[in-house]
Design a protein around this motif. Structure first.
Motif, PDB file in Angstrom:
ATOM      1  N   VAL A 264      -2.512  52.739  36.455  1.00 12.14           N
ATOM      2  CA  VAL A 264      -1.738  53.855  35.882  1.00 12.14           C
ATOM      3  C   VAL A 264      -0.513  53.252  35.205  1.00 12.14           C
ATOM      4  O   VAL A 264       0.437  52.842  35.858  1.00 12.14           O
ATOM      5  N   GLU A 265      -0.559  53.187  33.883  1.00 14.20           N
ATOM      6  CA  GLU A 265       0.463  52.462  33.134  1.00 14.20           C
ATOM      7  C   GLU A 265       1.734  53.270  32.900  1.00 14.20           C
ATOM      8  O   GLU A 265       2.810  52.699  32.721  1.00 14.20           O
ATOM      9  N   SER A 266       1.637  54.584  32.843  1.00 18.04           N
ATOM     10  CA  SER A 266       2.817  55.396  32.549  1.00 18.04           C
ATOM     11  C   SER A 266       2.668  56.777  33.177  1.00 18.04           C
ATOM     12  O   SER A 266       1.555  57.251  33.418  1.00 18.04           O
ATOM     13  N   LEU A 267       3.819  57.407  33.407  1.00 15.57           N
ATOM     14  CA  LEU A 267       3.854  58.640  34.193  1.00 15.57           C
ATOM     15  C   LEU A 267       5.068  59.461  33.798  1.00 15.57           C
ATOM     16  O   LEU A 267       6.135  58.911  33.511  1.00 15.57           O
ATOM     17  N   CYS A 268       4.920  60.791  33.786  1.00 18.35           N
ATOM     18  CA  CYS A 268       6.069  61.666  33.555  1.00 18.35           C
ATOM     19  C   CYS A 268       5.715  63.073  34.018  1.00 18.35           C
ATOM     20  O   CYS A 268       4.543  63.393  34.251  1.00 18.35           O
ATOM     21  N   PHE A 269       6.731  63.926  34.156  1.00 18.00           N
ATOM     22  CA  PHE A 269       6.530  65.335  34.463  1.00 18.00           C
ATOM     23  C   PHE A 269       6.790  66.160  33.211  1.00 18.00           C
ATOM     24  O   PHE A 269       7.700  65.859  32.422  1.00 18.00           O
ATOM     25  N   LEU A 270       5.988  67.214  33.037  1.00 23.11           N
ATOM     26  CA  LEU A 270       6.147  68.160  31.938  1.00 23.11           C
ATOM     27  C   LEU A 270       6.316  69.569  32.512  1.00 23.11           C
ATOM     28  O   LEU A 270       6.158  69.779  33.713  1.00 23.11           O
ATOM     29  N   ASP A 271       6.606  70.509  31.631  1.00 22.06           N
ATOM     30  CA  ASP A 271       6.690  71.928  32.007  1.00 22.06           C
ATOM     31  C   ASP A 271       7.664  72.169  33.152  1.00 22.06           C
ATOM     32  O   ASP A 271       7.366  72.902  34.106  1.00 22.06           O
ATOM     33  N   GLY A 272       8.817  71.532  33.093  1.00 20.26           N
ATOM     34  CA  GLY A 272       9.819  71.733  34.121  1.00 20.26           C
ATOM     35  C   GLY A 272       9.402  71.235  35.484  1.00 20.26           C
ATOM     36  O   GLY A 272       9.850  71.762  36.513  1.00 20.26           O
ATOM     37  N   GLY A 273       8.545  70.217  35.527  1.00 23.49           N
ATOM     38  CA  GLY A 273       8.105  69.643  36.791  1.00 23.49           C
ATOM     39  C   GLY A 273       6.816  70.230  37.318  1.00 23.49           C
ATOM     40  O   GLY A 273       6.353  69.841  38.399  1.00 23.49           O
ATOM     41  N   ARG A 274       6.180  71.143  36.578  1.00 20.08           N
ATOM     42  CA  ARG A 274       4.954  71.786  37.059  1.00 20.08           C
ATOM     43  C   ARG A 274       3.686  71.030  36.664  1.00 20.08           C
ATOM     44  O   ARG A 274       2.604  71.324  37.176  1.00 20.08           O
ATOM     45  N   THR A 275       3.822  70.058  35.758  1.00 19.95           N
ATOM     46  CA  THR A 275       2.658  69.289  35.304  1.00 19.95           C
ATOM     47  C   THR A 275       2.968  67.810  35.383  1.00 19.95           C
ATOM     48  O   THR A 275       4.017  67.356  34.903  1.00 19.95           O
ATOM     49  N   LEU A 276       2.071  67.050  35.992  1.00 17.35           N
ATOM     50  CA  LEU A 276       2.199  65.606  36.092  1.00 17.35           C
ATOM     51  C   LEU A 276       1.276  64.980  35.059  1.00 17.35           C
ATOM     52  O   LEU A 276       0.059  65.205  35.074  1.00 17.35           O
ATOM     53  N   CYS A 277       1.844  64.193  34.138  1.00 20.63           N
ATOM     54  CA  CYS A 277       1.086  63.594  33.035  1.00 20.63           C
ATOM     55  C   CYS A 277       1.068  62.083  33.199  1.00 20.63           C
ATOM     56  O   CYS A 277       2.091  61.466  33.513  1.00 20.63           O
ATOM     57  N   CYS A 278      -0.095  61.461  32.965  1.00 22.94           N
ATOM     58  CA  CYS A 278      -0.188  60.010  33.123  1.00 22.94           C
ATOM     59  C   CYS A 278      -1.192  59.423  32.149  1.00 22.94           C
ATOM     60  O   CYS A 278      -2.038  60.139  31.580  1.00 22.94           O
ATOM     61  N   TYR A 279      -1.091  58.111  31.956  1.00 20.06           N
ATOM     62  CA  TYR A 279      -2.099  57.374  31.190  1.00 20.06           C
ATOM     63  C   TYR A 279      -2.715  56.314  32.087  1.00 20.06           C
ATOM     64  O   TYR A 279      -2.000  55.534  32.730  1.00 20.06           O
ATOM     65  N   GLU A 280      -4.048  56.289  32.102  1.00 24.44           N
ATOM     66  CA  GLU A 280      -4.810  55.325  32.880  1.00 24.44           C
ATOM     67  C   GLU A 280      -5.370  54.253  31.950  1.00 24.44           C
ATOM     68  O   GLU A 280      -5.971  54.565  30.907  1.00 24.44           O
ATOM     69  N   ARG A 281      -5.178  53.000  32.292  1.00 24.96           N
ATOM     70  CA  ARG A 281      -5.642  51.869  31.480  1.00 24.96           C
ATOM     71  C   ARG A 281      -7.140  51.985  31.168  1.00 24.96           C
ATOM     72  O   ARG A 281      -7.930  52.401  31.989  1.00 24.96           O
ATOM     73  N   ASN A 282      -7.507  51.639  29.928  1.00 22.78           N
ATOM     74  CA  ASN A 282      -8.895  51.633  29.444  1.00 22.78           C
ATOM     75  C   ASN A 282      -9.502  53.028  29.342  1.00 22.78           C
ATOM     76  O   ASN A 282     -10.724  53.200  29.462  1.00 22.78           O
ATOM     77  N   THR A 283      -8.667  54.033  29.131  1.00 23.37           N
ATOM     78  CA  THR A 283      -9.166  55.380  28.859  1.00 23.37           C
ATOM     79  C   THR A 283      -8.658  55.826  27.490  1.00 23.37           C
ATOM     80  O   THR A 283      -7.735  55.230  26.920  1.00 23.37           O
ATOM     81  N   SER A 284      -9.262  56.901  26.968  1.00 21.09           N
ATOM     82  CA  SER A 284      -8.909  57.398  25.636  1.00 21.09           C
ATOM     83  C   SER A 284      -8.160  58.720  25.710  1.00 21.09           C
ATOM     84  O   SER A 284      -8.139  59.471  24.748  1.00 21.09           O
TER      85      SER A 284
END
Length: 439
Positions: A264-284
């Motif tokens: 899991v290369e990167s991570l953040c919260f969206l929608d005032g903390g209601r959504t957890l967003c991430c990027y997984e290596r080798n995915t599109s």
């Protein structure tokens, strides 16, 4: 005859060396040309993609309006409308404060702004395994030793491994509350510290069970008590800090653990903390987990081909995600000299930003201006901070050592305030700098 033979061989050697020098220079020129054409091709491909998306959107809007009557006379608001006009020139552009050697002979590796009263505290993590907390405003005093004196009063706590990422919890809503500083270490451990009276930093025990199998990539906060950590081991932990917080210990509860196949290369919260967003290596795609909908996972593809379809492969990795100050957009820093501006919770690409250099061996870092009109980011080919005007997708300034008091070594991390024109950077020149908007 032997003498003549030696002279002939020497002439051939001299000629060969001259040819090699010419060929070497030609290779350098061709390499530069290839790099330029590669960047131009990527930029043109991104523009074609955006134009096709725009035409498809216009066509869909036309069909909708012609097939059914509408009483709404207003033009629909599209995401790119926010970036029609160039920025107003307001972004941190001057290094007003330089803290030299905040981690002694070791490199500072990460930085963040926060505190109980806003972004008044600077936190830095270092290769010396220390987390440092500095009330940076004191360094603005009109004294030549102001920065050194302020740094000397820093509060420091030690962990068991180099601190490679850090972040503040949002300011507590209740009076008298104290904010937390979360940090991730090279050995996979996750630490918590608390800002006490007089901005004294206290390390809290009780987080030993949060350790990952590999180094930590991100520690981010949803609110003053809920945070998430991600790691190269493919795990994301969603953690709740309990109400029973002492001066030296803390109760934590693992609310959820997500097990992904890649790092899991990167991570953040969206929608005032209601959504957890991430990027997984080798995915599109980006994965969004909706906390208020049973942790439902929604995938947003990062590649939309020119026919309107979606490709299952991308040639880059997203190494940092940063939401815009208003939360409507998401900036993604990649390892292919490309920063992408996306609509939050969407595959919609609003802008693609080029002109810098970052590859798979670099550490691309980005930060927004407080007005959301500019993106700042590092580049691996020098020690400057690139400033993009998002509307024009162009670099409008490079904050370097000669013109802006910038760094003398590659930048390791960047953080900007969402509420003021303040930015902090740390570098391999062993300094931390606070950037403000110059007069």
């Amino acid at each position: 005859m032997d003498l003549l033979g030696d002279l002939g061989a020497a002439d051939q050697l001299t000629s060969a060396r001259s040819e090699i020098r010419v060929l070497t220079q030609k290779v350098k020129e061709l390499t530069t040309t290839v790099k330029r054409l590669t960047l131009e091709n990527a930029s043109l491909s991104a523009e074609v993609q955006l134009y096709r998306e725009k035409e498809a959107s216009n066509a869909a809007t036309h069909l909708s309006s012609s097939s059914s009557p509408s009483t709404n006379t207003h033009t629909p608001h599209l995401p790119s409308d926010d970036f029609v006009r160039s920025g107003n020139g307001t972004y941190p552009d001057t290094a007003e404060i330089t803290f030299s050697n905040p981690h002694g002979a070791s490199n500072p590796l990460c930085c963040a702004l926060g505190g109980n009263g806003g972004d008044t505290l600077l936190a830095t993590g270092g290769a010396d395994a220390h987390l440092s907390l500095v009330p940076w405003g004191g360094a603005l005093a009109p004294r030549p030793d102001a920065a050194a004196t302020t740094l000397a009063g820093a509060s420091r706590v030690r962990f068991e491994a180099p601190v490679i990422c850090t972040s503040f919890s949002p300011p507590p809503g209740a009076p008298g509350g104290r904010c937390f500083v979360g940090c991730g270490m090279m050995d996979g451990s996750v630490g918590l510290a608390r800002c006490g009276e007089g901005n004294v930093l206290r390390r809290l025990t009780g987080t030993e069970g949060l350790k990952h199998g590999k180094y930590v990539r991100d520690v981010v906060w949803a609110d003053e008590r809920l945070f998430a950590s991600s790691s190269a081991d493919g795990k994301i932990r969603l953690v709740k800090v309990g109400d029973d917080v002492g001066d030296e210990c803390v109760d934590v509860e693992v609310v959820e653990t997500f097990h992904l196949e890649g790092a899991v290369e990167s991570l953040c919260f969206l929608d005032g903390g209601r959504t957890l967003c991430c990027y997984e290596r080798n995915t599109s795609y980006l994965s969004c987990f909706h906390l208020d909908d049973g942790m439902k996972q929604v995938k947003h593809l990062l590649n939309v081909d020119t026919t309107g379809g979606c490709e299952g492969h991308v040639s880059f990795a997203v190494l940092q995600l940063k939401p815009s100050p208003d939360g409507r957009y998401l900036a993604a820093a990649t390892d292919t000299s490309r920063n992408i501006i996306l609509q939050s919770n969407s595959s919609k690409q609003v802008r693609n930003l080029y002109g810098h250099q970052n590859d798979g061996y670099s550490q691309p870092k980005i930060a927004w201006s407080s007005n959301g009109q500019y993106l700042m980011g590092n580049t691996q080919d020098d020690s400057s901070v690139c400033v993009w005007d998002i509307a024009s997708s162009s670099i409008v300034k490079r904050l370097d050592m000669n013109t802006c008091g910038g760094h003398d070594g590659q930048i390791r991390d960047i953080y900007s305030s969402a509420g003021s024109d303040t930015m902090v950077t740390v570098s391999y020149d062993k300094t931390a700098k606070v950037w403000l908007k110059g007069m």
